[in-house]
Design a protein around this motif. Structure first.
Motif, short mmCIF file in Angstrom:
data_model
loop_
_atom_site.label_atom_id
_atom_site.label_comp_id
_atom_site.label_asym_id
_atom_site.label_seq_id
_atom_site.Cartn_x
_atom_site.Cartn_y
_atom_site.Cartn_z
N ILE A 126 0.76 -1.18 -0.13
CA ILE A 126 -0.04 0.05 0.04
C ILE A 126 0.96 1.36 -0.08
O ILE A 126 1.74 1.27 0.80
N SER A 127 0.68 2.06 -1.00
CA SER A 127 1.59 3.33 -1.05
C SER A 127 1.17 4.33 -0.18
O SER A 127 0.40 4.17 0.49
N THR A 128 2.31 5.30 -0.02
CA THR A 128 1.97 6.10 1.02
C THR A 128 0.75 7.28 0.67
O THR A 128 -0.02 7.24 1.34
N PRO A 129 0.46 7.66 -0.68
CA PRO A 129 -0.55 8.25 -1.08
C PRO A 129 -1.83 7.38 -0.81
O PRO A 129 -2.84 8.06 -0.37
N GLU A 130 -1.87 6.26 -0.95
CA GLU A 130 -3.18 5.31 -0.55
C GLU A 130 -3.35 5.25 0.91
O GLU A 130 -4.50 5.50 1.23
N LEU A 131 -2.28 5.31 1.51
CA LEU A 131 -2.50 5.09 3.05
C LEU A 131 -3.10 6.63 3.78
O LEU A 131 -4.07 6.66 4.51
N LEU A 132 -2.66 7.52 3.11
CA LEU A 132 -3.23 8.98 3.47
C LEU A 132 -4.50 9.21 2.99
O LEU A 132 -5.08 9.76 3.68
N ALA A 133 -4.92 8.74 1.72
CA ALA A 133 -6.07 8.75 1.31
C ALA A 133 -7.10 8.14 2.23
O ALA A 133 -8.29 8.53 2.56
N CYS A 134 -6.76 7.02 2.82
CA CYS A 134 -7.47 6.01 3.73
C CYS A 134 -7.69 6.59 4.97
O CYS A 134 -8.79 6.75 5.52
N TYR A 135 -6.71 7.24 5.50
CA TYR A 135 -6.79 8.15 6.64
C TYR A 135 -7.54 9.19 6.51
O TYR A 135 -8.35 9.59 7.51
N SER A 136 -7.74 9.90 5.45
CA SER A 136 -8.26 11.11 5.17
C SER A 136 -9.91 10.80 5.10
O SER A 136 -10.76 11.23 5.73
N VAL A 137 -10.37 9.57 4.44
CA VAL A 137 -11.68 8.91 4.48
C VAL A 137 -11.87 8.67 6.23
O VAL A 137 -13.11 8.76 6.54
N PHE A 138 -11.14 7.93 6.91
CA PHE A 138 -11.30 7.69 8.28
C PHE A 138 -11.70 8.98 8.91
O PHE A 138 -12.68 9.03 9.63
N GLU A 139 -11.02 9.86 8.90
CA GLU A 139 -11.15 11.23 9.37
C GLU A 139 -12.54 11.62 9.00
O GLU A 139 -13.24 12.46 9.87
#
Length: 159
Positions: A126-139
């Motif tokens: 899982i790339s850093t941009p994918e992980l950041l996008a996931c966190y953004s969705v969680f937030e």
């Protein structure tokens, strides 16, 4: 994404999120079984290792999101295993303060390492941009949860 496809994803989202959370916890359980820890015992140790000590028992209840009597029983077990100790809160006589013992601090480090290892394994590929996008969705989901009051369990559904 067509509306029908989005509706299918929305309907399964909560179940899938819950399933992933449970699977993650089972992986950590597996990694910690040699230490005699289960989810019931490693989670409080993890939180106590992450929060600044001492921790009010009521704050631990909120962090773990389980009922106060259950946390009290867990702390009894952890105290017998010499992982935690409780002391009176001199600023609030109704409250207890919980701290890790030396053995508890070592165990908290083991738990943290297991959690980090599981997270690392599960996030492989899982790339850093994918992980950041996931966190953004969680937030955003958490913000939506916070903006909607939870109705009491005995409330009648609204039409």
């Amino acid at each position: 994404m067509p509306d029908l496809e989005r509706n299918k994803k929305e309907l399964s989202f909560g179940r899938r999120l819950a399933r992933l959370g449970a699977a993650w916890r089972r992986q950590v359980d597996h990694d910690l079984r040699d230490y005699g820890l289960t989810e019931a015992t490693w989670r409080p140790v993890l939180y106590l290792g992450l929060l600044p000590p001492p921790v009010r028992q009521t704050d631990l209840v909120r962090a773990l999101e389980i009922e106060a009597p259950s946390v009290a029983r867990l702390l009894d077990v952890l105290e017998r295993r010499d992982l935690v100790f409780r002391s009176p809160d001199h600023t609030d006589k109704r409250s207890k303060l919980v701290s890790l013992t030396e053995k508890g601090e070592r165990t908290a480090r083991q738990v943290r390492h297991a959690v980090e290892a599981v997270s690392s394994r599960l996030l492989q590929g899982i790339s850093t941009p994918e992980l950041l996008a996931c966190y953004s969705v969680f937030e955003r989901i958490e913000a939506n949860l916070c903006s909607r009051p939870v109705p009491p369990a005995n409330a009648a559904p609204q039409p």
